[in-house]
Design a protein around this motif. Sequence first.
Motif, PDB file in Angstrom:
ATOM      1  N   UNK A  17      -7.732  -4.497   7.143  1.00  0.00           N
ATOM      2  CA  UNK A  17      -7.695  -3.092   7.562  1.00  0.00           C
ATOM      3  C   UNK A  17      -8.552  -2.277   6.610  1.00  0.00           C
ATOM      4  N   UNK A  18      -9.340  -1.392   7.188  1.00  0.00           N
ATOM      5  CA  UNK A  18     -10.141  -0.453   6.422  1.00  0.00           C
ATOM      6  C   UNK A  18      -9.674   0.947   6.776  1.00  0.00           C
ATOM      7  N   UNK A  19      -9.694   1.829   5.810  1.00  0.00           N
ATOM      8  CA  UNK A  19      -9.305   3.211   6.032  1.00  0.00           C
ATOM      9  C   UNK A  19     -10.516   4.105   5.850  1.00  0.00           C
ATOM     10  N   UNK A  20     -10.770   4.929   6.857  1.00  0.00           N
ATOM     11  CA  UNK A  20     -11.878   5.875   6.829  1.00  0.00           C
ATOM     12  C   UNK A  20     -11.277   7.266   6.708  1.00  0.00           C
ATOM     13  N   UNK A  28      -7.217   4.150  10.509  1.00  0.00           N
ATOM     14  CA  UNK A  28      -6.936   2.785  10.080  1.00  0.00           C
ATOM     15  C   UNK A  28      -7.591   1.859  11.102  1.00  0.00           C
ATOM     16  N   UNK A  29      -8.594   1.110  10.654  1.00  0.00           N
ATOM     17  CA  UNK A  29      -9.394   0.295  11.552  1.00  0.00           C
ATOM     18  C   UNK A  29      -9.268  -1.180  11.169  1.00  0.00           C
ATOM     19  N   UNK A  30      -8.968  -2.015  12.144  1.00  0.00           N
ATOM     20  CA  UNK A  30      -8.919  -3.449  11.912  1.00  0.00           C
ATOM     21  C   UNK A  30     -10.330  -4.006  12.004  1.00  0.00           C
ATOM     22  N   UNK A  42     -15.897 -11.753   0.296  1.00  0.00           N
ATOM     23  CA  UNK A  42     -15.952 -11.576   1.734  1.00  0.00           C
ATOM     24  C   UNK A  42     -16.832 -10.376   2.097  1.00  0.00           C
ATOM     25  N   UNK A  43     -17.377 -10.413   3.298  1.00  0.00           N
ATOM     26  CA  UNK A  43     -18.251  -9.330   3.739  1.00  0.00           C
ATOM     27  C   UNK A  43     -18.042  -9.047   5.215  1.00  0.00           C
ATOM     28  N   UNK A  44     -18.492  -7.860   5.620  1.00  0.00           N
ATOM     29  CA  UNK A  44     -18.365  -7.428   7.013  1.00  0.00           C
ATOM     30  C   UNK A  44     -19.589  -7.837   7.805  1.00  0.00           C
ATOM     31  N   UNK A  45     -19.408  -8.370   9.002  1.00  0.00           N
ATOM     32  CA  UNK A  45     -20.550  -8.612   9.880  1.00  0.00           C
ATOM     33  C   UNK A  45     -21.143  -7.264  10.322  1.00  0.00           C
ATOM     34  N   UNK A  46     -22.412  -7.230  10.681  1.00  0.00           N
ATOM     35  CA  UNK A  46     -23.052  -5.969  11.083  1.00  0.00           C
ATOM     36  C   UNK A  46     -22.310  -5.205  12.183  1.00  0.00           C
ATOM     37  N   UNK A  67     -12.637   8.343  17.955  1.00  0.00           N
ATOM     38  CA  UNK A  67     -12.177   7.600  16.773  1.00  0.00           C
ATOM     39  C   UNK A  67     -10.988   6.714  17.116  1.00  0.00           C
ATOM     40  N   UNK A  68     -10.102   7.196  17.974  1.00  0.00           N
ATOM     41  CA  UNK A  68      -8.894   6.444  18.334  1.00  0.00           C
ATOM     42  C   UNK A  68      -9.206   5.216  19.185  1.00  0.00           C
ATOM     43  N   UNK A  69     -10.416   5.113  19.724  1.00  0.00           N
ATOM     44  CA  UNK A  69     -10.802   3.906  20.465  1.00  0.00           C
ATOM     45  C   UNK A  69     -10.870   2.689  19.549  1.00  0.00           C
ATOM     46  N   UNK A  70     -11.009   2.923  18.258  1.00  0.00           N
ATOM     47  CA  UNK A  70     -11.198   1.838  17.292  1.00  0.00           C
ATOM     48  C   UNK A  70      -9.945   1.525  16.480  1.00  0.00           C
ATOM     49  N   UNK A  71      -8.976   2.430  16.482  1.00  0.00           N
ATOM     50  CA  UNK A  71      -7.775   2.197  15.690  1.00  0.00           C
ATOM     51  C   UNK A  71      -6.894   3.431  15.651  1.00  0.00           C
TER      52      UNK A  71
END
Length: 81
Positions: A17-20, A28-30, A42-46, A67-71
């Motif tokens: 989970x990442x928080x923006x 809160x985005x998975x 570890x790294x994020x894919x593009x 924004x809510x479409x993503x988390x």
Amino acid sequence: MGRKFHSSEATVTRLSKEFIHEGRYCAEIQVELIDDHTAWSPYLPPAEVGKLENVREALRRGDLVEAAKYGLVFELTPTTD
């Protein structure tokens, strides 16, 4: 002669989970992380980076529906304590 690199360990993907945070909102985005046991791991894919950028821009615009479409999106309320 070219070198060939082989990994003795398999590449693993895992969820995180990442928080923006932008202004008074937080999302809160998975995301999927790639762990391939290298120095960059570890790294994020593009595609995941793009997802986080889309969320950040939507929060900056105040577009909570996008924004809510993503988390999950939260409105932050300061405390007076």
